[in-house]
Design a protein around this motif. Structure first.
Motif, PDB file in Angstrom:
ATOM      1  N   VAL A   1     -13.215   5.394  67.387  1.00 41.19           N
ATOM      2  CA  VAL A   1     -13.710   6.736  67.052  1.00 41.19           C
ATOM      3  C   VAL A   1     -14.910   6.624  66.106  1.00 41.19           C
ATOM      4  CG1 VAL A   1     -13.147   8.883  65.835  1.00 41.19           C
ATOM      5  CG2 VAL A   1     -11.523   7.909  67.480  1.00 41.19           C
ATOM      6  N   ALA A   2     -14.813   5.743  65.105  1.00 40.70           N
ATOM      7  CA  ALA A   2     -15.911   5.557  64.153  1.00 40.70           C
ATOM      8  C   ALA A   2     -17.168   5.050  64.871  1.00 40.70           C
ATOM      9  CB  ALA A   2     -15.502   4.594  63.051  1.00 40.70           C
ATOM     10  N   ARG A   3     -17.001   4.174  65.844  1.00 39.56           N
ATOM     11  CA  ARG A   3     -18.151   3.656  66.604  1.00 39.56           C
ATOM     12  C   ARG A   3     -18.802   4.748  67.455  1.00 39.56           C
ATOM     13  NH1 ARG A   3     -14.703  -1.119  68.233  1.00 39.56           N
ATOM     14  NH2 ARG A   3     -15.097  -2.606  66.572  1.00 39.56           N
ATOM     15  N   ASN A   4     -18.030   5.760  67.775  1.00 39.60           N
ATOM     16  CA  ASN A   4     -18.515   6.853  68.624  1.00 39.60           C
ATOM     17  C   ASN A   4     -18.440   8.190  67.891  1.00 39.60           C
ATOM     18  OD1 ASN A   4     -18.766   5.561  71.491  1.00 39.60           O
ATOM     19  ND2 ASN A   4     -16.844   4.777  70.654  1.00 39.60           N
ATOM     20  N   ALA A   5     -18.758   8.184  66.616  1.00 35.07           N
ATOM     21  CA  ALA A   5     -18.586   9.358  65.755  1.00 35.07           C
ATOM     22  C   ALA A   5     -19.339  10.588  66.268  1.00 35.07           C
ATOM     23  CB  ALA A   5     -19.032   9.036  64.331  1.00 35.07           C
ATOM     24  N   ASP A   6     -20.470  10.376  66.935  1.00 33.20           N
ATOM     25  CA  ASP A   6     -21.245  11.522  67.422  1.00 33.20           C
ATOM     26  C   ASP A   6     -20.524  12.279  68.528  1.00 33.20           C
ATOM     27  OD1 ASP A   6     -21.638   9.121  68.861  1.00 33.20           O
ATOM     28  OD2 ASP A   6     -23.426   9.943  69.845  1.00 33.20           O
ATOM     29  N   ARG A   7     -19.474  11.691  69.116  1.00 35.78           N
ATOM     30  CA  ARG A   7     -18.693  12.366  70.157  1.00 35.78           C
ATOM     31  C   ARG A   7     -17.579  13.248  69.577  1.00 35.78           C
ATOM     32  NH1 ARG A   7     -18.327   9.582  75.496  1.00 35.78           N
ATOM     33  NH2 ARG A   7     -19.930   7.988  75.511  1.00 35.78           N
ATOM     34  N   PHE A   8     -17.376  13.185  68.252  1.00 38.02           N
ATOM     35  CA  PHE A   8     -16.249  13.879  67.633  1.00 38.02           C
ATOM     36  C   PHE A   8     -16.702  14.818  66.518  1.00 38.02           C
ATOM     37  CE2 PHE A   8     -14.561  10.025  69.521  1.00 38.02           C
ATOM     38  CZ  PHE A   8     -13.452  10.492  70.189  1.00 38.02           C
ATOM     39  N   PRO A   9     -17.231  15.993  66.890  1.00 41.47           N
ATOM     40  CA  PRO A   9     -17.586  16.980  65.854  1.00 41.47           C
ATOM     41  C   PRO A   9     -16.319  17.519  65.179  1.00 41.47           C
ATOM     42  CG  PRO A   9     -17.847  17.913  68.052  1.00 41.47           C
ATOM     43  CD  PRO A   9     -17.514  16.459  68.234  1.00 41.47           C
ATOM     44  N   GLN A  10     -16.508  18.304  64.161  1.00 41.51           N
ATOM     45  CA  GLN A  10     -15.405  18.813  63.327  1.00 41.51           C
ATOM     46  C   GLN A  10     -14.353  19.585  64.130  1.00 41.51           C
ATOM     47  OE1 GLN A  10     -15.271  17.889  60.210  1.00 41.51           O
ATOM     48  NE2 GLN A  10     -13.478  19.048  59.574  1.00 41.51           N
ATOM     49  N   ASP A  11     -14.746  20.269  65.208  1.00 47.09           N
ATOM     50  CA  ASP A  11     -13.758  21.014  65.985  1.00 47.09           C
ATOM     51  C   ASP A  11     -13.014  20.120  66.982  1.00 47.09           C
ATOM     52  OD1 ASP A  11     -16.251  20.872  67.291  1.00 47.09           O
ATOM     53  OD2 ASP A  11     -15.707  22.502  68.645  1.00 47.09           O
ATOM     54  N   PHE A  12     -13.432  18.858  67.121  1.00 43.86           N
ATOM     55  CA  PHE A  12     -12.732  17.893  67.971  1.00 43.86           C
ATOM     56  C   PHE A  12     -11.788  17.024  67.144  1.00 43.86           C
ATOM     57  CE2 PHE A  12     -15.540  17.348  71.976  1.00 43.86           C
ATOM     58  CZ  PHE A  12     -15.755  18.700  72.046  1.00 43.86           C
ATOM     59  N   MET A  13     -12.180  16.757  65.898  1.00 43.90           N
ATOM     60  CA  MET A  13     -11.404  15.852  65.054  1.00 43.90           C
ATOM     61  C   MET A  13     -11.690  16.158  63.589  1.00 43.90           C
ATOM     62  SD  MET A  13     -11.977  11.775  64.686  1.00 43.90           S
ATOM     63  CE  MET A  13     -13.375  12.004  63.619  1.00 43.90           C
ATOM     64  N   PHE A  14     -10.648  16.093  62.767  1.00 46.57           N
ATOM     65  CA  PHE A  14     -10.835  16.265  61.332  1.00 46.57           C
ATOM     66  C   PHE A  14      -9.797  15.429  60.597  1.00 46.57           C
ATOM     67  CE2 PHE A  14      -8.124  19.735  62.812  1.00 46.57           C
ATOM     68  CZ  PHE A  14      -7.042  19.675  61.942  1.00 46.57           C
ATOM     69  N   ARG A  15     -10.106  15.122  59.349  1.00 46.78           N
ATOM     70  CA  ARG A  15      -9.171  14.372  58.510  1.00 46.78           C
ATOM     71  C   ARG A  15      -8.336  15.373  57.723  1.00 46.78           C
ATOM     72  NH1 ARG A  15      -9.006   9.027  56.952  1.00 46.78           N
ATOM     73  NH2 ARG A  15     -11.135   8.593  57.557  1.00 46.78           N
TER      74      ARG A  15
END
Length: 180
Positions: free
Chosen positions: A48-62
């Motif tokens: 996920v970190a390597r592809n961070a641009d694929r995961f905006p805030q509405d797709f993934m959050f901590r």
């Protein structure tokens, strides 16, 4: 309907129990997804970190600390499970995006099953909403019918009152005098 991954059968209920409602959306925990996909949580998060641009805030959050504590209280455990960092939560779209970065057969099969379950949950919500709207329509109709019935009974009462009151003598109309 259940999915089969490398000969292992994962009941839909197991996956459904790993879907939480946090920040107003249905989400899944990174460690639960990693377990389902057959990878380590650390490896999933590295991808996920390597592809961070694929995961905006509405797709993934901590999760924040309070959310994490609340989630852990649902499991009746107070330990962090060996985690140094707070976990990531993936929305339905985030889970779908994971399929583009995890290419194992198991990950693909589980991802298809998870997507079907998200769809089924959404459909259950829509069906439930439609039922609620239908019930509201019925209540409104009953309320209107009650009001209409009140009006009918009011008019019936007025008619009965008129019938009980003697009519005043009427003056005759015509050529003959009244005193005959």
């Amino acid at each position: 309907m259940s999915g089969e991954t490398n000969g292992l059968l994962i009941p839909d209920e197991v996956i459904m129990n790993k879907i939480y409602y946090i920040r107003g959306q249905k989400v899944m925990l990174d460690s639960d997804l990693a377990e389902l996909y057959g990878v380590e949580t650390r490896r999933l998060n590295e991808q996920v970190a390597r592809n961070a641009d694929r995961f905006p805030q509405d797709f993934m959050f901590r999760l924040n600390e309070n959310e994490f504590e609340s989630l852990m209280s649902q499991f009746a455990t107070s330990k962090r499970g060996g985690r140094r960092k707070l976990p990531y939560m993936f929305s339905e779209h985030g889970v779908l995006m994971l399929s583009s970065i995890l290419n194992s057969k198991q990950a693909i099969q589980v991802n298809i099953q998870v997507m079907r379950i998200f769809t089924r949950i959404r459909q259950m919500f829509v069906d439930n909403t439609e039922i609620r709207l239908d019930i509201e329509k019925i209540k409104n109709k009953l309320d209107n019918q009650d009001k209409n019935m009140e009006i009918v009974f009011k008019y019936l009462d007025e008619l009965l009152e008129k019938q009980e009151r003697p009519n005043p003598p009427r003056k005759r109309i015509g050529f003959k005098p009244d005193d005959l």
